[in-house]
Write an enzyme that holds these catalytic residues in place. Structure first.
Site, PDB file in Angstrom:
ATOM      1  N   ALA A  13       0.810  -1.229   0.000  1.00  0.00           N
ATOM      2  CA  ALA A  13       0.000   0.000   0.000  1.00  0.00           C
ATOM      3  C   ALA A  13       0.840   1.274   0.000  1.00  0.00           C
ATOM      4  CB  ALA A  13      -0.957  -0.005   1.193  1.00  0.00           C
ATOM      5  N   GLY A  15       3.335   1.660  -1.989  1.00  0.00           N
ATOM      6  CA  GLY A  15       3.885   1.773  -3.345  1.00  0.00           C
ATOM      7  C   GLY A  15       3.029   2.672  -4.218  1.00  0.00           C
ATOM      8  N   GLN A  16       3.434   2.753  -5.491  1.00  0.00           N
ATOM      9  CA  GLN A  16       2.748   3.740  -6.337  1.00  0.00           C
ATOM     10  C   GLN A  16       1.335   3.328  -6.738  1.00  0.00           C
ATOM     11  OE1 GLN A  16       4.040   4.575 -10.111  1.00  0.00           O
ATOM     12  NE2 GLN A  16       4.726   2.511 -10.590  1.00  0.00           N
ATOM     13  N   ILE A  17       1.078   2.045  -6.968  1.00  0.00           N
ATOM     14  CA  ILE A  17      -0.323   1.656  -7.236  1.00  0.00           C
ATOM     15  C   ILE A  17      -1.144   1.850  -5.963  1.00  0.00           C
ATOM     16  CG2 ILE A  17      -1.906  -0.235  -7.823  1.00  0.00           C
ATOM     17  CD1 ILE A  17       0.239  -1.390  -9.635  1.00  0.00           C
ATOM     18  N   ASP A  43       2.569  -3.255   4.254  1.00  0.00           N
ATOM     19  CA  ASP A  43       3.816  -3.104   3.488  1.00  0.00           C
ATOM     20  C   ASP A  43       4.944  -3.692   4.323  1.00  0.00           C
ATOM     21  OD1 ASP A  43       5.924  -2.008   1.624  1.00  0.00           O
ATOM     22  OD2 ASP A  43       4.151  -1.067   0.738  1.00  0.00           O
ATOM     23  N   ARG A  99       9.642 -10.200 -17.147  1.00  0.00           N
ATOM     24  CA  ARG A  99       8.783 -10.518 -16.006  1.00  0.00           C
ATOM     25  C   ARG A  99       9.280 -11.753 -15.256  1.00  0.00           C
ATOM     26  NH1 ARG A  99       4.434 -12.143 -17.007  1.00  0.00           N
ATOM     27  NH2 ARG A  99       2.965 -11.205 -15.587  1.00  0.00           N
ATOM     28  N   GLN A 113       2.040 -15.084   2.095  1.00  0.00           N
ATOM     29  CA  GLN A 113       0.806 -14.303   2.292  1.00  0.00           C
ATOM     30  C   GLN A 113      -0.441 -15.160   2.083  1.00  0.00           C
ATOM     31  OE1 GLN A 113       1.376 -10.536   0.230  1.00  0.00           O
ATOM     32  NE2 GLN A 113       2.888  -9.920   1.757  1.00  0.00           N
ATOM     33  N   ASP A 160      -5.539  -4.670 -19.140  1.00  0.00           N
ATOM     34  CA  ASP A 160      -5.325  -4.984 -20.563  1.00  0.00           C
ATOM     35  C   ASP A 160      -6.647  -4.838 -21.333  1.00  0.00           C
ATOM     36  OD1 ASP A 160      -2.529  -6.104 -20.030  1.00  0.00           O
ATOM     37  OD2 ASP A 160      -3.790  -7.310 -18.724  1.00  0.00           O
ATOM     38  N   ARG A 163      -7.262  -1.275 -21.779  1.00  0.00           N
ATOM     39  CA  ARG A 163      -6.354  -0.753 -22.810  1.00  0.00           C
ATOM     40  C   ARG A 163      -6.886  -1.078 -24.209  1.00  0.00           C
ATOM     41  NH1 ARG A 163      -0.939  -2.926 -19.625  1.00  0.00           N
ATOM     42  NH2 ARG A 163      -0.451  -0.959 -18.577  1.00  0.00           N
ATOM     43  N   HIS A 188      -1.183 -12.072 -18.243  1.00  0.00           N
ATOM     44  CA  HIS A 188      -0.919 -10.625 -18.196  1.00  0.00           C
ATOM     45  C   HIS A 188       0.559 -10.428 -18.546  1.00  0.00           C
ATOM     46  CE1 HIS A 188      -0.764  -6.456 -17.166  1.00  0.00           C
ATOM     47  NE2 HIS A 188       0.209  -6.685 -16.305  1.00  0.00           N
TER      48      HIS A 188
END
Ligand code: NAD
Ligand code: LMR
Length: 328
Positions: A13, A15-17, A43, A99, A113, A160, A163, A188
């Site tokens: 949380a 982070g940037q997203i 985090d 990736r 997690q 996607d 997009r 993805h």
């Protein structure tokens, strides 16, 4: 009567997203304008101070729907009682990285997690994995949280999908809201297959409106496949506001349902539909009702599409094998 709050976990949380996503959730964009929420933000310790800063901003924004904030570096505290889990935490791909390079870092995160969610989340918790490699992280999470129903574990390919809608809307000069029923098949990643065979604008088939087979079979597909990399090249960071917005779209449609006659793309556990190997998390066209997704059946698949569906399935099978080798 006011609804009971829904507890929503966002990992990564700080982070940037995360920074783009938590205010959207607190404003009701994910679960509705009448749905109170309690945000659980997780985090890692090096990001604890930044995470506390995000919590301070959430308090400062005085969101009427936000009934509480848990900001923690403890996975058990973060997962306790959550109804929705949006798994964004992980190691992002940087410019020039494949990736697969980030696979081993992420599978061990998703294994641990998974256990925290399995033991401490609310019954019937819905899970959306955003962090890459998203399909395979979701598969690892499913494997290590066997008591969470497999239908509850999904990954994000809605970005996607969105997009693809955006590209068709730009090409035809029409409103993006008028473009319906594109499909993202598979991973993805750059092997995904953005398919407009069944897409429509104002009820008319997109292939008939565009009349440019070369663009549809080449430029369009590669633009959508490579969009994540193009954003990284331009921003030196991966997409964030569009990823956060698409994550809200994914959960909203899953919980609240898809409009009649419309499907969306979600990475879900394959049951062998369309001859996609069972046991992969693969993006399919789905409709949602009463909090459950269903794969749209009986769409025609031509030879061109078949090859592309198989190619991305092969990559996912390879990723699955690689992920398991990282765990041993
Ligand atoms: P970021 O690096 O800005 O944020 C990631 C956050 O995760 C960091 O704050 C980091 O400290 C945290 N984190 C790391 N390990 C963690 C752990 N074990 N538990 C909890 N938090 C942890 O990255 P970002 O730009 O926000 O992207 C997040 C992920 O989403 C990346 O994997 C990225 O590749 C992926 N992504 C996916 C899509 C998609 O459509 N599926 C789109 C964009 C980005
Ligand atoms: C994206 O699609 O924007 C992200 O998944 C970035 C990436 O790592 O490809």
């Amino acid at each position: 009567m006011a609804k009971d709050p829904v507890r929503v976990l966002v990992t990564g949380a700080a982070g940037q997203i995360g920074y783009a996503l938590v205010p959207m959730i607190a404003r009701g964009i994910m679960l509705g304008a009448d749905q109170p929420v309690i945000l659980h933000m997780l985090d890692i310790p090096p990001a604890a101070e930044a995470l506390n800063g995000v919590k301070m901003e959430l308090v400062d924004a005085a969101f009427p729907l936000l009934k509480g904030v848990v900001a923690t570096t403890d996975a058990v505290e973060a997962c306790t009682g959550v109804n929705v889990a949006v798994m964004v935490g992980g190691f992002p791909r940087k410019e020039g990285m494949e990736r697969k390079d980030v696979m081993s870092k992420n599978v061990s995160i998703y294994k641990s997690q998974a256990s925290a969610l399995e033991k401490h989340a609310a019954a019937n918790c819905k899970v959306l994995v955003v962090a890459n490699p998203a399909n395979t992280n979701a598969l690892i999470l499913k494997e290590f949280a066997p008591s969470i129903p497999e239908k509850n574990i999904t990954c994000l390919t809605r970005l996607d999908h969105n997009r693809a809608l955006g590209q068709i809307s730009e090409k035809l000069g029409v409103q993006v809201s008028d473009v319906k029923n594109v499909i993202i098949w598979g991973n993805h990643s750059s092997t995904q297959y953005p398919d407009v065979t069944h897409a429509t604008v104002g009820g008319k088939p997109v292939p008939e409106l565009i009349k440019d087979d070369e663009w549809l079979k080449s430029g369009f597909i590669s633009t959508v496949q490579q969009r994540g990399a193009a954003i990284i090249k331009a921003r030196k960071l991966s997409s964030a506001l569009s990823a956060a917005s698409s994550a809200c779209d994914h959960i909203r449609d899953w919980v609240c349902g898809t409009p009649e006659g419309t499907w969306v793309s979600m990475g879900v556990y394959s049951d062998g539909s369309y001859n996609v190997p069972a046991g992969l998390i693969y993006s399919f066209p789905v409709t949602c009702r009463n909090g459950e997704w269903t794969i749209v059946q009986d769409l025609s698949i031509d030879e061109f599409s078949r090859k592309k569906l198989d190619l991305t399935a092969e990559e996912l099978s390879e990723e699955k094998a690689l992920a398991y080798s990282c765990l041993s």
